[in-house]
Enzyme design. Structure first.
Site, short mmCIF file in Angstrom:
data_model
loop_
_atom_site.label_atom_id
_atom_site.label_comp_id
_atom_site.label_asym_id
_atom_site.label_seq_id
_atom_site.Cartn_x
_atom_site.Cartn_y
_atom_site.Cartn_z
N GLY A 4 6.83 6.07 7.93
CA GLY A 4 5.87 7.15 8.03
C GLY A 4 5.98 7.85 9.38
O GLY A 4 7.02 7.81 10.03
N SER A 5 4.88 8.43 9.80
CA SER A 5 4.89 9.23 11.02
C SER A 5 5.05 8.35 12.26
O SER A 5 4.69 7.17 12.26
CB SER A 5 3.59 10.03 11.14
OG SER A 5 2.50 9.18 11.44
N CYS A 41 13.19 12.02 5.60
CA CYS A 41 13.27 11.67 7.01
C CYS A 41 14.67 11.92 7.55
O CYS A 41 14.86 12.09 8.76
CB CYS A 41 12.85 10.22 7.23
SG CYS A 41 13.72 9.03 6.22
N VAL A 54 1.50 7.03 13.68
CA VAL A 54 0.94 5.88 12.96
C VAL A 54 1.83 4.66 13.17
O VAL A 54 1.34 3.54 13.37
CB VAL A 54 0.79 6.20 11.47
CG1 VAL A 54 0.35 4.96 10.68
CG2 VAL A 54 -0.23 7.33 11.26
N GLY A 55 3.15 4.86 13.12
CA GLY A 55 4.07 3.73 13.29
C GLY A 55 3.89 3.04 14.63
O GLY A 55 3.87 1.81 14.72
N GLU A 113 10.18 2.57 10.32
CA GLU A 113 11.09 3.71 10.24
C GLU A 113 10.20 4.94 10.36
O GLU A 113 9.33 5.17 9.52
CB GLU A 113 11.86 3.70 8.92
CG GLU A 113 13.09 4.60 8.92
CD GLU A 113 12.75 6.04 8.59
OE1 GLU A 113 12.79 6.87 9.53
OE2 GLU A 113 12.44 6.34 7.44
N GLU A 124 8.86 17.72 14.12
CA GLU A 124 9.28 17.45 12.74
C GLU A 124 8.37 18.22 11.78
O GLU A 124 7.21 17.87 11.60
CB GLU A 124 9.24 15.95 12.44
CG GLU A 124 9.78 15.58 11.09
CD GLU A 124 9.76 14.08 10.84
OE1 GLU A 124 10.56 13.61 10.01
OE2 GLU A 124 8.94 13.38 11.45
N LYS A 131 0.84 -1.19 0.00
CA LYS A 131 0.00 0.00 0.00
C LYS A 131 0.88 1.25 0.00
O LYS A 131 1.52 1.57 0.99
CB LYS A 131 -0.92 0.03 1.22
CG LYS A 131 -1.88 1.23 1.18
CD LYS A 131 -2.33 1.63 2.56
CE LYS A 131 -2.96 3.00 2.58
NZ LYS A 131 -2.27 4.04 1.83
#
Length: 485
Positions: free
Chosen positions: A231-232, A287, A235-236, A253, A387, A179
Site C-alpha cells: 500500500g501507500s 505500483c 501507512v507502510g 511493498e 505518485e 484484510k
C-alpha cells in the site's frame, strides 16, 4: 445508488464459517459509474478481528504439523477452482476495480498460477546442510513458520497480491488473518472461497472486511507473529514502526515512481509500445507502472510522435467492453486527486504534451502526458516526485546515457525501471548502478513472475522480498541444529 443484478453478500470468514459483520454498513460499487452496487454487507468489528486471531492462533500448531505436500495439495485444488471460474471472477474484478475484462481474467489466472507454483514447494529443498569443524557432527539449517501472519492488501490487484502473499504463508505452515482493501473486497471473497472449496481447515485462513482502521487492530493483536503489507508509503512506514516496537517482522511493498529510460540507440517502435503498456494499462494503477519517462534528446520528438500516434488509437471506456483498452480509476475520489495533481504540475511549470479522450464521468481520467523542463528544476515538479497512481506520464529530456541515468535515480523510490537500448554495456551499467528492485531491459516497467523475487529498494520496500524462493525468508525463521550422533 442503484442495484443492478445479483448483489453479493459481503461476509466475514472466521474459523471456517461465513458470518455477517458486526460493524457499520459497507458496499462496493462499479468503478465505471460509482453507483451500481456489486456487493454489500456489514464491516467486521474489532471484536471480530480478535476472533479471527483467536482462530488462527488455535489452528497454527496443527497446520504447521500438516505435511507440506498436503498443504500444497490444497493450494493446487484452489488453483483449479480459480481457473474454472476465471471468466466470471475476471468480469467481477473488472467491474469492481476498473481494469479491463481481459486484465481482470488474466489476474485471476495469475492468482491460480501463484497457487500452483507454491503447491510444489514440498518438492524443493527444505533446508541446508553445512560441514562442521568437529568430527562426527553435521550442521543443519531448517525453516519453521512464523505462526499467525497478518495480510493487508491494496485495491489495485484485488486477487493477485493476496495470492502472492497468502499462498507462501500457507504452504510454509503459517495461519493467516487477511484484510483486503475495503474498496474491492469481492475478489478477496472469491479467493477465500477457492481455498475453502479446496478443503483448507477451519481457522487457518480468516477474512476480515472493513475500513483501514482495522489495520490498527491487526498490528496490535497479541497473537500476531508477522505482518505483510502492500500500500501507500505513509501507512507502510506506520505499520513498520509499530511492528518494530513490538519486535514483529514486517514486510512492506510501498510506493513507486517508476522510470522508463529510452536511449538514442533504442528500437523506438518497441519502446513506444512498451512505454504505452507500462504507463496506461490498468489505468496506471500499478505500483510498477511507468510514471516517469526519460528520453535522449536526439530521439525525443520522434519517440513522442510514435507514442501519441499509439495513444490516438487507445480507447478509454467501460472496462467490460472488449474493444476498450483502459477503464476508469477505482473511484471518483482517485480521479479527482489525480486531476488536481495534473493542475498542480502545470502551475509548477510542466506543459501539457498530450491529453487523450475519456468518458465525461467522475471516475475517468484521459491518458495524459506532461513535459517537464530539463535538469533538476524540472525534477522538482510534483509530477516527478509524487505518485499519482493514474494514467499520467511525466517526460523529461536528457543529454546522453549518464544524464538519463542520473534523472532516473532522482527519486526517493526504487521499485522498477525500464531501460530501452541495444547497447549491452549500458544495460549492464544500469544493472550494476541503478538502485531499483526490478530492472526491465527492452520491456515495460510493469510485470512480475511468481518464481522470482519482487520488491523495491529505497522508500519502495521494507523487509525481505516477495515471491519465488525469497518468500521463505519472510514467512519462516531458521533453526540451526548442531547434530552429533
Amino acid at each position: 445508488m442503484k442495484h443492478n443484478g445479483t448483489i453479493v453478500a459481503l461476509q466475514q470468514y472466521l474459523n471456517g464459517n461465513w458470518v455477517p459483520g458486526q460493524g457499520s454498513g459497507i458496499s462496493t460499487q462499479a468503478a465505471v459509474d460509482g453507483t451500481t452496487v456489486l456487493a454489500e454487507g456489514l464491516a467486521a468489528s474489532h471484536e471480530q478481528v480478535a476472533a479471527a486471531f483467536d482462530a488462527a492462533h488455535q489452528a497454527k500448531k496443527s497446520w504447521a504439523s500438516t505435511p507440506m505436500a498436503a498443504r500444497g495439495a490444497i493450494l493446487a485444488k484452489a488453483a483449479g477452482y480459480l481457473k474454472e471460474h476465471s471468466e466470471r471472477f475476471g468480469a467481477e474484478l473488472a467491474a469492481e476495480e476498473g481494469k479491463t475484462r481481459a486484465e481482470g481474467t488474466g489476474e485471476v489466472l495469475r492468482a491460480a498460477q501463484i497457487l500452483t507454483y507454491y503447491s510444489g514447494e514440498a518438492e524443493r529443498a527444505a533446508g541446508t546442510v553445512f560441514q562442521s569443524p568437529r568430527a562426527g557432527e553435521q550442521i543443519l539449517v531448517t525453516h519453521k513458520p512464523l505462526g499467525v501472519v497478518g495480510v493487508i492488501t491494496p485495491f489495485n490487484f484485488p486477487i493477485g497480491i493476496p495470492a502472492w502473499k497468502i499462498a507462501p504463508a500457507l504452504v510454509f505452515g503459517n495461519t493467516v488473518v487477511f484484510k483486503p482493501a475495503s474498496l474491492v473486497p469481492l475478489l478477496a471473497l472469491r479467493f477465500v472461497q477457492a481455498l475453502e472449496y479446496a478443503g483448507l481447515p477451519a481457522g487457518v485462513l480468516n477474512l476480515i472486511i472493513g475500513p483501514g482502521a482495522l489495520g490498527d487492530a491487526i498490528i496490535a493483536n497479541e497473537y500476531l507473529n508477522g505482518l505483510t503489507f502492500t500500500g501507500s508509503t505513509g501507512v507502510g512506514r506506520k505499520l513498520c514502526a509499530a511492528g518494530a516496537a513490538r519486535g514483529i517482522p514486517v514486510q512492506a511493498e510501498m510506493g513507486g515512481k517508476n522510470a522508463s529510460v529510452v536511449l538514442a540507440d533504442a528500437d523506438l517502435d518497441l519502446a513506444s509500445e512498451q512505454v504505452l503498456f507500462g504507463a496506461f494499462r490498468s489505468t496506471g494503477q500499478k505500483c510498477t507502472a511507468t510514471s516517469r519517462l526519460i528520453l535522449d534528446e536526439t530521439i525525443a520528438d520522434e519517440f513522442l510522435d510514435k507514442l501519441t500516434v499509439r495513444l490516438d488509437q487507445w480507447v478509454t471506456g467501460d472496462p467490460l467492453d472488449p474493444s476498450v483498452h483502459m477503464g476508469p480509476l477505482v473511484d471518483a475520489k482517485s480521479a479527482r486527486s489525480a486531476a488536481l495533481g495534473v493542475a498542480q504540475a502545470l502551475e509548477q511549470g510542466a506543459t501539457l504534451h498530450y491529453r487523450g479522450q475519456a468518458p465525461e464521468t467522475p471516475s475517468f481520467l484521459a491518458p495524459t502526458i506532461l513535459e517537464l523542463p530539463a535538469g533538476k528544476a524540472g525534477r522538482a515538479n510534483c509530477a516527478w516526485r509524487d505518485e499519482f497512481f493514474a494514467p499520467i506520464l511525466s517526460v523529461q529530456r536528457a543529454k546522453g546515457p549518464q544524464e538519463a541515468f542520473e534523472a532516473a535515480e532522482d527519486s526517493e523510490f526504487g521499485l522498477s525501471l525500464a531501460l530501452f537500448t541495444s547497447n549491452l554495456a549500458l544495460a549492464l551499467e544500469a544493472q550494476q548502478t541503478l538502485d531499483v528492485g526490478i530492472l526491465h531491459v527492452n520491456s515495460e516497467s510493469a510485470g512480475a513472475d511468481p518464481h522470482v523475487p519482487f520488491g523495491g529498494a529505497k522508500a519502495s520496500g521494507y523487509g525481505p522480498k516477495e515471491q519465488g524462493a525469497a518468500a521463505r525468508e519472510f514467512y519462516t525463521h531458521t533453526t540451526t541444529t548442531y547434530l552429533r550422533g
